[in-house]
Design an enzyme around this catalytic site. Structure first.
Site, short mmCIF file in Angstrom:
data_model
loop_
_atom_site.label_atom_id
_atom_site.label_comp_id
_atom_site.label_asym_id
_atom_site.label_seq_id
_atom_site.Cartn_x
_atom_site.Cartn_y
_atom_site.Cartn_z
CE1 TYR A 135 -3.21 -2.66 -0.06
CE2 TYR A 135 -4.34 -1.78 2.09
CZ TYR A 135 -4.49 -2.72 0.96
OH TYR A 135 -5.34 -3.59 0.91
CE LYS A 190 -0.28 -17.41 -1.86
NZ LYS A 190 -1.12 -18.42 -1.98
CG ASP A 222 -3.79 -19.75 -0.02
OD1 ASP A 222 -2.83 -19.37 1.02
OD2 ASP A 222 -3.52 -20.42 -0.90
CG ASP A 246 -7.66 -3.50 3.53
OD1 ASP A 246 -8.74 -3.12 4.23
OD2 ASP A 246 -7.56 -2.72 2.67
CG ASP A 250 -13.60 -5.10 5.51
OD1 ASP A 250 -13.01 -4.58 6.68
OD2 ASP A 250 -13.92 -4.41 4.69
#
Ligand code: NAD
Length: 356
Positions: A135, A190, A222, A246, A250
């Protein structure tokens, strides 16, 4: 103690009003000062994070933030859009550790899209690194590709990077948070595909040596997304990078039925923090008096606990929230047959009364 109150846009002012009402009812002598931010900042001063708002935020002991964003600002150039205010505050104040608890109150088990037996009693904490990762990594932009399979084509690109110091400090925060809970930490990465996250895994493993009382496991993102909806209660504390956090936070929010219930805290190295609901400015329901103020009220409780050294007042607010839920009071987002639908302000008033 000085609290900067930044209501922002959309439902921000409505929900912040309720949290301020509750704070005022605690019988403490806080000094609270309000300033515009986001679209409101742009409308008042031509910038989503006006200089005076940033100065107030820097001087305050803690910041209570509503939400920013409104469709009418979507055509502005990116640097002037409301959402830049929150990114700017995180960067200027060094708020690198984002705490997102996801708790499912038993009274709301029916509001989750998952079966009650999967989520009832859920109590997990997601810690998201907030100031690094893809980001913020540079270089980024759009250019003409000079290598790969599409030479000469336009391509968009970003840079994923994490410095060792950034990983170490968020790992310490996460291990210490786990020590105060069930002493289990899952680091999400990851590492099988990304160099950045193999490095992340190595550093977290190294920091673990200082916290032998905490059980650490590593999980690919994942799989973590899958486990969050399959068996969320098996997690205690999760720590991850900015982008994965992020998305996962959520997903975790929805386990609890409504994003309107979830508080968050973003802390610097000295526990100064910005406290805000996990949701956005909900322009679709702004001004209707139906927004759920509980995430913001619970964010104020986190502020009392983490930044203002008043854990007993935080407990009072959290107990009052449980009480209004057990009284059957619900805003529209968590309403079910057999409960009583109340407005934003009525919910705020009920929490205030329940404090007593
Ligand atoms: P959102 O969280 O604002 O809304 C998503 C859905 O949840 C909407 O249907 C909304 O009505 C509902 N909702 C959200 N909060 C609620 C509450 N307290 N009570 C009841 N219902 C609630 O997300 P969005 O629609 O994707 O974004 C709207 C705006 O908010 C955008 O401009 C976005 O950029 C901004 N945003 C800001 C923040 C922030 O300020 N930190 C975070 C996320 C999104």
């Amino acid at each position: 103690m000085k609290i900067a109150i930044l209501p922002g846009d959309g439902i921000g002012p409505e929900i912040i009003d309720q949290a301020v009402k509750v704070l005022n009812a605690l019988g403490e002598s806080f000094s609270m000062e309000t300033a515009p931010v986001g679209g409101a900042g742009y409308a008042a001063h031509g910038h989503p994070l006006p200089e005076a708002t940033l100065t107030l935020a820097k001087q305050a002991d803690a910041i209570l933030f509503g939400a920013v964003g409104d469709w009418q600002y979507d055509t502005l150039e990116r640097a002037l859009r409301p959402e830049q205010a929150i990114l700017g505050l995180r960067q200027h104040l060094g708020l690198f550790a984002n705490f997102r608890p996801a708790i499912l109150y038993p009274e709301l088990a029916g509001a989750s899209t998952l079966k009650p037996e999967i989520v009832s009693g859920l109590d997990i904490l997601i810690i998201r690194e907030l100031t690094g990762d893809i980001y913020f990594g540079k270089p980024r932009g759009v250019r003409i590709a000079t290598d790969g399979a599409f030479i000469g084509d336009r391509e968009g690109f970003d840079t994923m990077r994490y410095a060792e110091t950034e990983i170490r400090r968020i790992a310490h925060v996460a291990f210490q948070a786990a020590q105060k809970r069930d002493k289990r930490l899952t680091s999400v990465d990851k590492a099988n595909v990304l160099e950045t996250f193999q490095f992340w895994r190595d550093i977290v493993t190294d920091v673990h040596k200082e916290y032998p009382d905490v059980a650490l496991d590593h999980m690919y993102v994942d799989n973590a997304a899958m486990q969050l909806v399959r068996a969320p209660k098996k997690f205690d504390v999760m720590v991850t990078g900015n982008m994965f956090g992020d998305i996962l936070s959520d997903a975790a929010a929805m386990l609890t039925g409504s994003i309107g219930m979830l508080p968050s805290a973003s802390l610097d190295a000295n526990n100064k923090g910005l406290y805000e609901p996990s949701h956005g400015s909900a322009p679709d329901i702004a001004g209707k008096g139906i927004a759920n103020p509980l995430a913001t009220i619970l964010s104020a409780a986190m502020m009392l606990r983490f930044s203002l050294g008043k854990p007993e007042q935080a407990d009072r607010i959290e107990t009052a929230v449980k009480k209004v839920l057990s009284q059957g009071l619900r805003t529209a987002d968590i309403y079910e047959a057999g409960t009583t639908k109340v407005s934003t302000a009525e919910m705020g008033d009920a929490v205030m009364r329940a404090l007593a």
